[in-house]
Design an enzyme around this catalytic site. Structure first.
Site, mmCIF file in Angstrom:
data_model
loop_
_atom_site.group_PDB
_atom_site.id
_atom_site.type_symbol
_atom_site.label_atom_id
_atom_site.label_comp_id
_atom_site.label_asym_id
_atom_site.label_seq_id
_atom_site.Cartn_x
_atom_site.Cartn_y
_atom_site.Cartn_z
ATOM 1 N N LYS A 1 0.735 -1.269 -0.176
ATOM 2 C CA LYS A 1 -0.082 -0.163 0.100
ATOM 3 C C LYS A 1 0.898 1.268 -0.057
ATOM 4 C CE LYS A 1 -3.904 -1.881 -0.067
ATOM 5 N NZ LYS A 1 -3.724 -3.645 -0.120
HETATM 6 C C1 PLP Z 1 -10.171 -2.132 -1.757
HETATM 7 C C2 PLP Z 1 -9.261 -2.781 -0.541
HETATM 8 N N1 PLP Z 1 -10.213 -3.134 0.745
HETATM 9 C C3 PLP Z 1 -9.717 -3.752 1.622
HETATM 10 C C4 PLP Z 1 -8.219 -4.137 1.689
HETATM 11 C C5 PLP Z 1 -7.854 -5.097 2.826
HETATM 12 O O1 PLP Z 1 -6.731 -4.562 3.301
HETATM 13 P P1 PLP Z 1 -5.717 -5.662 4.178
HETATM 14 O O2 PLP Z 1 -5.155 -6.359 3.188
HETATM 15 O O3 PLP Z 1 -4.897 -4.592 5.076
HETATM 16 O O4 PLP Z 1 -6.660 -6.436 4.988
HETATM 17 C C6 PLP Z 1 -7.770 -3.929 0.509
HETATM 18 C C7 PLP Z 1 -6.336 -4.608 0.476
HETATM 19 O O5 PLP Z 1 -5.707 -5.373 -0.105
HETATM 20 C C8 PLP Z 1 -7.926 -3.536 -0.705
HETATM 21 O O6 PLP Z 1 -7.332 -3.358 -1.872
#
Ligand code: PLP
Length: 477
Positions: free
Chosen positions: A290
């Site tokens: 990210k």
């Molecule tokens: C659009 C979106 N929402 C939620 C997430 C979830 O984040 P995490 O991977 O930190 O749980 C991601 C992560 O890849 C994402 O791209």
């Protein structure tokens, strides 16, 4: 070290071959009175032997007089232009034409999709947190990170959590979304968006995205609203802000909550205002790929003191903030550690620079590949929206996406397809309201490596692959 590459013009071919064997790079630089006078490769020696020369002959007279080299004073960007598919290593000379170094073009190295920039104070803060022994979910860095990130998002409160998925779940829980409640989500997104609704026992309603922005379509949201609708989770996809003001207006008219999924869009703006600051709660991810990272991690931001308090309680097993081991709701352990927060503080100190560096990577792609007819870049000119670059995202036209993807993978360039539409997967299909545009985009979309220090070769290879795939397609059709 450069000695391993140097031969004198009086040396024999055998000496050159020994040097080549020793340096393992297939080349020697030939000098006369310490000045560079030629280059000899293992391929040159092979051809000389096949033409009847022998290894005891002197190099002089056999070495090519025309060769490619770089001056020590030249910029890296100029040097890199001297490489070709056949010239991978070149000598670097000083003002006296003495060989002082070599430059190498490594096409065959794996080009990763993303790599985090951890070059600031991250390590120092991490060590400090470690040495403080506050390595779990208490410690100075946590409060600091939450405050800094909330400020960055122009919000009052920040609640750090263990990842972006639980940030969404926590937000839904705090807003009281549960069984029987419908939550509208876009079809084109990472599965965490819809999973969080299912984790909260809500019913997702999957709607289509806009053709231009690739983000959830407000018109489709409006059509999908029923008496059971309780919330909307717009996703700012691949760094592009949704039409968030229109979504807020719809939510207001229908008395719905809005949870912004900003996992991919830290710092993106709508009408000059940061994403995450429009909805009731904004949710972010700090996964390693990210915009900023804490390894794993996430954050909920809000302007509501009440929601902030609720989220803090649910995040910490539902335990009362005033009475230890007294549980008011069934909560979760969604806490972030002080170690993660320490990395986060280091990242946040440089977030504007990190965002701008990623933007420059995308600008470079646009410069290098902007004229390719079969590539359509994500829009960066939509009114009121200022996107940031998460992953450089494009559509590849004329049905050649799959061919391009496999060829680029073969050439060790790490590219990714877009997310598959949720509506195409068995486990989510039944929640679909509309999906036409999402399916079209997903069929064509890929993301390019979005890392610093991409060399020209990456762009050359991408251009070659697109050309080859298009030719192959026109031959077979
Ligand atoms: C659009 C979106 N929402 C939620 C997430 C979830 O984040 P995490 O991977 O930190 O749980 C991601 C992560 O890849 C994402 O791209």
């Amino acid at each position: 070290m450069i000695e391993k590459f140097l031969c004198k013009k009086d040396d024999a071919l055998l000496d050159a071959l020994r040097k080549i064997n020793g340096n393992g790079k297939g080349v020697v630089f030939v000098t006369e009175a310490d000045r560079l006078c030629g280059i000899l490769t293992d391929g040159d020696i092979r051809r000389l032997l096949l033409n009847g020369h022998n290894l005891s002959e002197r190099i002089e007279g056999l070495v090519k007089k025309e060769f490619v080299y770089a001056k020590q004073s030249e910029e890296y960007s100029q040097i890199i232009k001297k490489f070709s598919p056949y010239i991978r290593i070149i000598p670097v000379v000083d003002e006296g034409f003495r060989v002082v170094d070599y430059a190498e073009c490594k096409t065959n190295v794996h080009v990763p999709l993303v790599s985090p920039d951890l070059t600031g104070n991250e390590l120092e803060y991490l060590v400090e947190a470690f040495l403080s022994t506050w390595i779990s979910s208490s410690g100075d860095y946590l409060g600091k990170f939450e405050k800094m990130f909330a400020d960055f998002c122009e919000c009052q409160y920040g609640v750090a959590v263990s990842n972006g998925t639980v940030a969404l779940h926590l937000a839904l829980m705090a807003l009281g979304v549960g069984k029987g409640d419908e939550v509208i989500v876009p079809d084109l997104t990472f599965a965490a968006t819809v999973n969080s609704v299912l984790h909260a026992q809500g019913t997702p309603v999957i709607v289509d995205v806009e053709k231009d922005s690739w983000c959830i379509d407000p018109a489709e949201i409006e059509k999908a609203i029923t008496a059971k609708t309780k919330a909307i989770i717009p996703v700012h996809l691949y760094g592009q802000p949704c039409d968030i003001q229109a979504i807020m207006d719809i939510a207001k008219a229908h008395n719905l909550f809005v949870i912004e999924d900003c996992a991919e869009a830290h710092g993106a703006l709508f009408d000059g205002k940061k994403v995450g600051s429009f909805g009731d709660i904004g949710c972010f991810s700090f996964f390693g790929n990210k915009i900023i990272t804490t390894g794993e991690g996430g954050m909920c931001v809000t302007d509501s003191e009440k929601l902030d308090e609720k989220m803090r309680v649910i995040r910490d097993h539902g335990m009362s903030k005033t009475k230890k081991y007294w549980h008011e709701v069934v909560g979760y352990n969604y806490r972030m550690t002080n170690l993660q927060a320490a990395i986060g503080v280091g990242q946040l100190e440089r977030i504007d620079d990190i965002i701008s560096a990623r933007g420059k990577i995308e600008e470079r792609y646009r410069r290098e590949l902007g004229r390719e007819k079969l590539i359509e870049f994500q829009r960066n000119d939509l009114p009121r929206r200022k996107k940031i670059t998460w992953l450089v995202s494009v559509l590849i036209k004329n049905g050649i996406k799959e061919a391009c993807m496999s060829k680029l993978k073969e050439r060790k360039i790490d590219i990714r397809p877009f997310f598959y539409p949720l509506s195409q997967m068995d486990i989510y299909k039944k929640y679909t309201f509309s999906n036409r545009v999402s399916c079209q985009l997903s069929e064509q979309g890929i993301t390019f490596p979005t890392t610093a220090n991409l060399n020209e070769d990456v762009f050359r290879v991408i251009k070659e692959v697109i050309k080859e795939s298009a030719e192959k397609m026109s031959v077979s059709s």
